[in-house]
Design an enzyme around this catalytic site. Structure first.
Site, PDB file in Angstrom:
ATOM      1  N   ASP A 161     -25.873  -9.616 -64.957  1.00 16.64           N
ATOM      2  CA  ASP A 161     -25.654 -10.150 -65.573  1.00 16.64           C
ATOM      3  C   ASP A 161     -27.299 -10.468 -65.282  1.00 16.64           C
ATOM      4  O   ASP A 161     -28.353 -10.296 -66.650  1.00 16.64           O
ATOM      5  CB  ASP A 161     -26.156 -11.700 -65.803  1.00 16.64           C
ATOM      6  CG  ASP A 161     -26.341 -12.573 -66.747  1.00 16.64           C
ATOM      7  OD1 ASP A 161     -26.546 -12.173 -67.725  1.00 16.64           O
ATOM      8  OD2 ASP A 161     -26.860 -13.879 -66.240  1.00 16.64           O
ATOM      9  N   ARG A 168     -31.719  -6.368 -72.029  1.00 16.64           N
ATOM     10  CA  ARG A 168     -31.694  -7.610 -73.415  1.00 16.64           C
ATOM     11  C   ARG A 168     -32.778  -7.769 -73.772  1.00 16.64           C
ATOM     12  O   ARG A 168     -33.454  -7.537 -75.044  1.00 16.64           O
ATOM     13  CB  ARG A 168     -30.319  -7.931 -73.426  1.00 16.64           C
ATOM     14  CG  ARG A 168     -29.212  -7.968 -73.114  1.00 16.64           C
ATOM     15  CD  ARG A 168     -28.032  -8.783 -72.605  1.00 16.64           C
ATOM     16  NE  ARG A 168     -27.950 -10.207 -74.022  1.00 16.64           N
ATOM     17  CZ  ARG A 168     -28.115 -11.273 -73.846  1.00 16.64           C
ATOM     18  NH1 ARG A 168     -27.634 -11.281 -71.857  1.00 16.64           N
ATOM     19  NH2 ARG A 168     -28.032 -11.917 -74.283  1.00 16.64           N
TER      20      ARG A 168
HETATM   21  N1  URA Z   1     -28.565 -17.943 -71.895  1.00 20.94           N
HETATM   22  C1  URA Z   1     -28.009 -16.523 -70.615  1.00 20.94           C
HETATM   23  O1  URA Z   1     -28.032 -17.700 -69.596  1.00 20.94           O
HETATM   24  N2  URA Z   1     -27.763 -16.063 -71.625  1.00 20.94           N
HETATM   25  C2  URA Z   1     -27.897 -15.716 -72.442  1.00 20.94           C
HETATM   26  O2  URA Z   1     -27.974 -14.180 -72.437  1.00 20.94           O
HETATM   27  C3  URA Z   1     -28.904 -16.288 -73.232  1.00 20.94           C
HETATM   28  C4  URA Z   1     -29.351 -17.832 -73.196  1.00 20.94           C
END
Ligand code: URA
Length: 433
Positions: A161, A168
């Site tokens: 992530d 992203r």
């Molecule tokens: N918060 C997150 O942790 N991830 C996202 O993609 C958007 C907001």
């Protein structure tokens, strides 16, 4: 398996298999797949979407990409809370000690701010001496002893992530429902809580601008949580104006302390009551949210929430005197008033513009490693529905000496819409999933 084929398959709108999703997450986490190929896949997902099954697989692959926290040695139901990000959102600083004072263990990993939204870890660092890094044993010991610990997300919790979020952010693929859902839920699952309360923001300061999208995102995340055996509830809440009045790290800590004393802004207090009540019900402390709310109001009124906040600060090396001596929080060198050029009622406040104005003063970071100034930000003097006279102050900029202020002044003024008619009263909670 080749990344090229996976990109092409998604570009054509076909469903990816579990093996293909695992291949891409594993390869990207290990730096075996380059950013440019993952960027192309993210854009294909953005346009073609993901099925429920694909979102579930992506979430689990991301959650399992690194370490997973084991909270089993903390007795009781551990309830986590996550906001999808907003402007002036200091709820964790209030909710953490509040629900901990009600007996719910809070073992929380939080993030730093990025872009126009703030992060809990930066805010906590405005408290002199506060340590945001604890090793796992110290983290667990503190939760057992004090009932609350909040630490910065370690490098190895859902590392996929971390990498994907950074990518992203620079490829215009943040505001995608499957990608946000997998990002949020992978972290929550890896962080080990038994139950999760989600605060899904909607409006000008949120990633989701439309109510329909916010409810879709909320449902998607609740489904993922439920499928992996975590009790999950989502509230869809208003981010069509900043939450509370303060935006910026030290300023938000000040406002959180006022709220813990029962003297905070109404919208912020209200949101904390709603989210906190859901947390207490999920933790099994109360049977329904009405009872839970009564309990939380009492905890604030009797000063237990503030006492718990002080205890939490001491446990992490900070100075609890900040709760009575505001001057101990880093003060800005300059306070500059922004006045209104019109009279009438505030009908809209573009929260994203306000967040960007605070960022331009140094309160937020444009890139992951940029330095921030914990003392700066802004304090709104008017919120939606309030009347304003020509020349009256709408906001104060808190800035460093020598800083160019005209840009931020214009942004704040332009963020406000002043109309002739008083707008209808707004609810902070728009729905529950
Ligand atoms: N918060 C997150 O942790 N991830 C996202 O993609 C958007 C907001």
């Amino acid at each position: 398996m080749r990344m090229y084929d996976i990109i092409l398959k998604k570009r054509r709108g076909l469903e990816l298999t579990t093996a293909e999703i695992d291949f891409f997450i594993d390869g990207y986490t290990k730096d075996e797949i380059p950013d440019y190929q993952v960027s192309a896949l993210l854009m294909a997902i953005f346009f073609q979407g993901f099925t429920e099954r694909e979102i579930g697989d992506l979430t689990m692959a991301m959650a399992e990409s690194g370490e997973q926290t084991d909270l089993k040695s903390i007795p009781g139901i551990k309830v986590d809370k996550h906001s999808t990000g907003g402007v002036g959102d200091k709820t964790t600083l209030i909710l953490g000690p509040l629900v901990a004072a009600a007996g719910v263990p809070v073992a929380k990993m939080s993030g730093r701010g990025l872009g126009h939204t703030g992060g809990t870890i930066d805010k906590l660092e405005a408290i002199p001496g506060f340590r945001v890094a604890l090793d796992n044993a110290a983290f667990i010991e503190q939760v057992n002893r004090v009932k609350i610990a909040v630490v910065a997300q370690t490098g190895n919790l859902a590392p996929a992530d971390k990498k994907l979020y950074a990518l992203r952010d620079v490829t215009a693929t943040v505001d995608s429902i499957p990608l946000i859902a997998a990002s949020v839920m992978s972290k929550k699952i890896a962080a080990g809580a038994d139950a999760i309360v989600l605060d899904v923001k909607v409006g000008s300061g949120a990633f989701m601008k439309k109510s329909e999208d916010a409810f879709n995102l909320a449902r998607t995340m609740v489904d993922i949580g439920t499928r992996v055996g975590r009790k999950t509830v989502a509230l869809v809440t208003d981010m069509d104006q900043p939450l509370g009045y303060a935006i910026g790290n030290a300023l938000e800590v000040k406002e959180a302390i006022a709220t813990l004393k029962g003297q905070g802004p109404k919208d912020l207090h209200e949101l904390c009551m709603h989210l906190g009540s859901e947390m207490l019900v999920l933790a099994g402390v109360d049977k329904d949210t009405a009872k839970a709310r009564e309990r939380l109001e009492k905890i604030i009124f009797e000063g237990q929430a503030l006492e718990k906040f002080k205890e939490f600060i001491v446990a992490q090396g900070g100075d609890p005197e900040v709760c009575s001596k505001e001057g101990l929080l880093p003060p800005a060198e300059i306070i500059y008033p922004v006045s209104s050029l019109e009279e009438g009622y505030v009908t809209e406040i573009d929260a994203e513009q306000i967040g960007l104005a605070a960022m331009s003063l140094g309160a937020g970071r444009a890139t992951k490693d940029a330095a921030i100034d914990l003392s700066v930000g802004l304090v709104l003097k008017k919120k939606i529905g309030e009347g304003i006279g020509k020349g009256e102050i709408i906001a104060e900029l808190h800035a460093a000496k020598g800083q160019e202020l005209l840009g931020a002044e214009d942004m704040v003024r332009n963020a406000y819409t002043i109309g002739h008619n008083k707008p209808a009263v707004r609810e902070i909670v728009l729905g529950r999933v």
